[in-house]
Design an enzyme around this catalytic site. Structure first.
Site, short mmCIF file in Angstrom:
data_model
loop_
_atom_site.label_atom_id
_atom_site.label_comp_id
_atom_site.label_asym_id
_atom_site.label_seq_id
_atom_site.Cartn_x
_atom_site.Cartn_y
_atom_site.Cartn_z
N CYS A 1 -8.86 -13.00 -4.64
CA CYS A 1 -8.16 -14.09 -3.99
C CYS A 1 -8.04 -15.24 -5.00
CB CYS A 1 -8.98 -14.51 -2.77
SG CYS A 1 -8.09 -15.63 -1.73
N CYS B 1 -5.55 -12.07 2.89
CA CYS B 1 -5.79 -13.13 1.90
C CYS B 1 -6.51 -14.33 2.54
CB CYS B 1 -4.52 -13.60 1.22
SG CYS B 1 -4.95 -14.58 -0.24
N GLY C 1 0.81 -1.21 0.00
CA GLY C 1 0.00 0.00 0.00
C GLY C 1 0.84 1.26 0.00
N GLU D 1 9.66 3.41 6.91
CA GLU D 1 9.59 1.95 6.88
C GLU D 1 10.83 1.38 7.55
OE1 GLU D 1 7.62 -0.85 5.56
OE2 GLU D 1 9.29 -1.82 6.61
N LYS E 1 -8.81 -8.22 2.53
CA LYS E 1 -7.49 -7.63 2.74
C LYS E 1 -6.48 -8.33 1.82
CE LYS E 1 -8.45 -6.11 7.47
NZ LYS E 1 -8.61 -4.69 7.15
N VAL F 1 7.49 3.73 13.07
CA VAL F 1 6.61 4.72 13.69
C VAL F 1 6.12 4.15 15.03
CG1 VAL F 1 4.38 5.89 13.45
CG2 VAL F 1 5.95 5.73 11.49
N ALA G 1 -3.47 -7.71 -1.71
CA ALA G 1 -2.69 -6.79 -2.53
C ALA G 1 -3.53 -6.33 -3.73
CB ALA G 1 -1.40 -7.47 -3.00
P1 FAD Z 1 2.10 -4.90 3.85
O1 FAD Z 1 2.37 -5.17 2.42
O2 FAD Z 1 2.19 -6.03 4.81
O3 FAD Z 1 3.09 -3.74 4.28
C1 FAD Z 1 3.07 -3.13 5.53
C2 FAD Z 1 4.42 -2.45 5.74
O4 FAD Z 1 4.34 -1.60 6.88
C3 FAD Z 1 5.54 -3.45 5.98
O5 FAD Z 1 6.62 -3.20 5.10
C4 FAD Z 1 5.92 -3.19 7.43
O6 FAD Z 1 7.29 -3.41 7.71
C5 FAD Z 1 5.54 -1.72 7.60
N1 FAD Z 1 5.30 -1.36 9.00
C6 FAD Z 1 4.72 -2.11 9.96
N2 FAD Z 1 4.74 -1.44 11.14
C7 FAD Z 1 5.33 -0.24 10.88
C8 FAD Z 1 5.66 0.87 11.71
N3 FAD Z 1 5.40 0.87 13.02
N4 FAD Z 1 6.27 1.94 11.14
C9 FAD Z 1 6.55 1.96 9.81
N5 FAD Z 1 6.27 0.91 8.99
C10 FAD Z 1 5.68 -0.18 9.54
N6 FAD Z 1 -2.94 -10.69 -1.74
C11 FAD Z 1 -3.41 -10.83 -3.00
O7 FAD Z 1 -3.88 -9.87 -3.61
N7 FAD Z 1 -3.40 -12.03 -3.64
C12 FAD Z 1 -2.86 -13.14 -3.06
O8 FAD Z 1 -2.84 -14.19 -3.68
C13 FAD Z 1 -2.33 -13.02 -1.74
N8 FAD Z 1 -1.82 -14.09 -1.13
C14 FAD Z 1 -1.23 -13.94 0.10
C15 FAD Z 1 -0.63 -15.05 0.69
C16 FAD Z 1 0.02 -14.94 1.90
C17 FAD Z 1 0.64 -16.17 2.51
C18 FAD Z 1 0.08 -13.68 2.55
C19 FAD Z 1 0.79 -13.53 3.86
C20 FAD Z 1 -0.55 -12.58 1.99
C21 FAD Z 1 -1.22 -12.69 0.77
N9 FAD Z 1 -1.85 -11.61 0.17
C22 FAD Z 1 -2.40 -11.74 -1.10
C23 FAD Z 1 -2.12 -10.37 0.95
C24 FAD Z 1 -1.23 -9.19 0.60
O9 FAD Z 1 0.13 -9.53 0.66
C25 FAD Z 1 -1.53 -8.05 1.57
O10 FAD Z 1 -2.92 -7.82 1.60
C26 FAD Z 1 -0.82 -6.76 1.17
O11 FAD Z 1 0.57 -6.94 1.23
C27 FAD Z 1 -1.28 -5.60 2.05
O12 FAD Z 1 -0.51 -4.45 1.82
P2 FAD Z 1 -0.21 -3.43 3.03
O13 FAD Z 1 0.62 -2.35 2.46
O14 FAD Z 1 -1.46 -3.08 3.73
O15 FAD Z 1 0.65 -4.28 4.06
#
Ligand code: FAD
Length: 416
Positions: free
Chosen positions: A345, A165, A18, A39, A310, A82, A312
């Site tokens: 998904c 996911c 995101g 990050e 939830k 953060v 990607a």
């Molecule tokens: P994330 O990508 O998890 O990123 C969050 C970031 O915030 C991380 O880099 C973390 O280090 C950082 N962060 C955390 N705390 C702090 C802090 N205090 N200060 C600063 N930074 C911080 N999605 C699909 O669309 N299709 C799929 O097939 C799919 N399969 C999946 C399979 C598995 C096994 C998993 C685990 C996930 C899957 N997903 C899939 C889900 C997808 O990966 C997530 O929904 C997506 O990455 C969410 O993006 P995000 O930015 O919200 O969180």
């Protein structure tokens, strides 16, 4: 905040899917914008690939890249975690106590995996046959366990929603069963699925196809059954299960292999902040993704309160909406772009076939392709090709670079 702002500071919390997709979409629109991503990690992960690492299809290394190498050109990276928010003062705190000011804030720290929510789990992860595709380090262990298992019981678990996911616990199971079937071992392995949920999948249109695979692989399906404790040495798992009359029972099962999807919750930094709704998520309007109480804050991804799946795939559609609306706010206009709740998904039901679940708010089907090309409710070779070959480059080369493939934001009047 005084509007409009020509030289504003945009701070993004989280360099995951995101955070980076939003930075890229912002800088595509306005290359001179002052964007800083906060990050702590120096590696960015393509988490959707971990299902394939566990399935022996992708190399683990293919799912990780140095953060510095994929930060959108023009974005600055502040490597820190953060620790708190002071929204009334337009600033946040980072580890060590330093304060960072912003004009506009984007909050995308993902979801928190609560490994300690299951007694004994943390001590045995990565050994004694206990694994999880939900961690980069553990997915290769899933592959090894599946390759080596010759007989006995294999348990796959899914905790209460929300999780990221929601199909991933099942994907791990189907790909494992398919490998055991192809190598003639499935009949010697008792496979059980224990899900805290009352249905196999939250959107009913996809359940019949999934049920056919449950039957085909001979999986013992246990709904409303929640993993509560693991004794790795003894290779025993404990479940709390609900009978039809609502009575709770404790059930114990021996295992040779246990694939766990950990319980998940809003990150502590959000739960304990003024940004949270009553459930702990960043409280955004589900259409504009603007914070409901702080007009210069946006939220997206797993940490936000919008009731989408939830994934990607959801982020791919959310990031352009946040970019459009954030720039509108900087220009002193009302946010007009609307997120429709899309999430996806791709359920890998066997090697070579995927049930491509694509849906929006309220479980409304939202297929990206005409049914003659990919009927998302049925297993499809083309959907597998999309998942294996197309989605990784779409993630790295389009979504994280601000090329908004099938993700052009809709305006409020178009959505009406
Ligand atoms: P994330 O990508 O998890 O990123 C969050 C970031 O915030 C991380 O880099 C973390 O280090 C950082 N962060 C955390 N705390 C702090 C802090 N205090 N200060 C600063 N930074 C911080 N999605 C699909 O669309 N299709 C799929 O097939 C799919 N399969 C999946 C399979 C598995 C096994 C998993 C685990 C996930 C899957 N997903 C899939 C889900 C997808 O990966 C997530 O929904 C997506 O990455 C969410 O993006 P995000 O930015 O919200 O969180």
């Amino acid at each position: 905040m005084k509007l409009p702002l020509t030289n504003a500071t945009v701070v993004i919390v989280g360099g995951g899917a995101g955070g980076l997709a939003t930075a890229a979409s912002l800088l595509r629109r306005r290359p001179n914008l002052n964007v800083t991503v906060i990050e702590p990690r120096d590696t960015h992960y393509y988490q959707p690939g971990w299902t394939f690492v566990g399935g022996g299809i992708f190399d683990q290394a293919k799912t990780a890249r140095p953060m510095a190498s994929i930060l959108p050109p023009g974005a600055k990276w502040h490597q820190a975690a953060v620790t708190g928010f002071e929204p009334a003062l337009n600033r946040l705190r980072i580890k060590g106590g330093t304060r960072v000011d912003y004009d506009v804030l984007v909050v995308a720290p993902g979801i928190e995996l609560n490994w300690d929510g299951i007694e004994g789990l943390r001590d045995t992860l990565g050994q004694n046959g206990v694994t999880s595709n939900y961690a980069f380090e553990l997915a290769p262990y899933t592959d090894r366990l599946v390759r080596d298992l010759r007989g006995g019981r294999a348990l796959f678990t899914q905790p209460p929603m929300p999780i990221k996911c929601a199909g991933a616990p099942q994907k791990a199971m189907y790909l494992s069963c398919d490998r055991w079937r192809r190598t003639g071992r499935l009949s010697d392995i008792d496979v059980e699925f224990h899900s805290a949920g009352a249905t196999l999948f939250g959107v009913e249109h996809f359940v019949p196809s999934l049920m056919r695979y449950i039957e085909r692989y001979g999986i013992d399906l246990n709904l409303t059954s929640t993993l509560t404790a693991v004794d790795g040495q003894a290779k025993r798992a404990r479940f709390s299960t609900k009978d039809a009359d609502g009575t709770l029972r404790i059930v114990e099962r021996d295992f040779e292999m246990l694939h766990v999807c950990p319980p998940q919750r809003a990150p502590g930094i959000i739960r304990e902040s003024e940004l949270a709704d009553s459930a702990g998520w960043v409280e955004v309007d589900p259409g504009t993704l603007r914070h409901r109480r702080f007009g210069n804050i946006f939220g997206l991804g797993d940490a936000c309160s919008a009731p989408n799946a939830k994934t990607a795939a959801a982020v791919r559609k959310q990031a352009p909406v946040v970019a459009e609306n954030l720039l509108a706010v900087l220009d002193g206009c009302a946010p007009a772009a609307i997120y429709d709740g899309y999430g996806s998904c791709p359920l890998t039901v066997e090697r070579g076939r995927v049930v491509l679940a694509e849906f929006g708010y309220g479980g409304k089907l939202m297929p990206s392709f005409p049914a003659w090309l990919i009927d998302g409710t049925k297993p499809s070779h083309l959907a597998w090709f999309l998942k294996e070959r197309m989605l990784p480059p779409i993630y790295w080369k389009a979504m994280l670079k601000g090329h908004e493939w099938l993700a052009k934001p809709r305006k409020a009047e178009e959505a009406a």
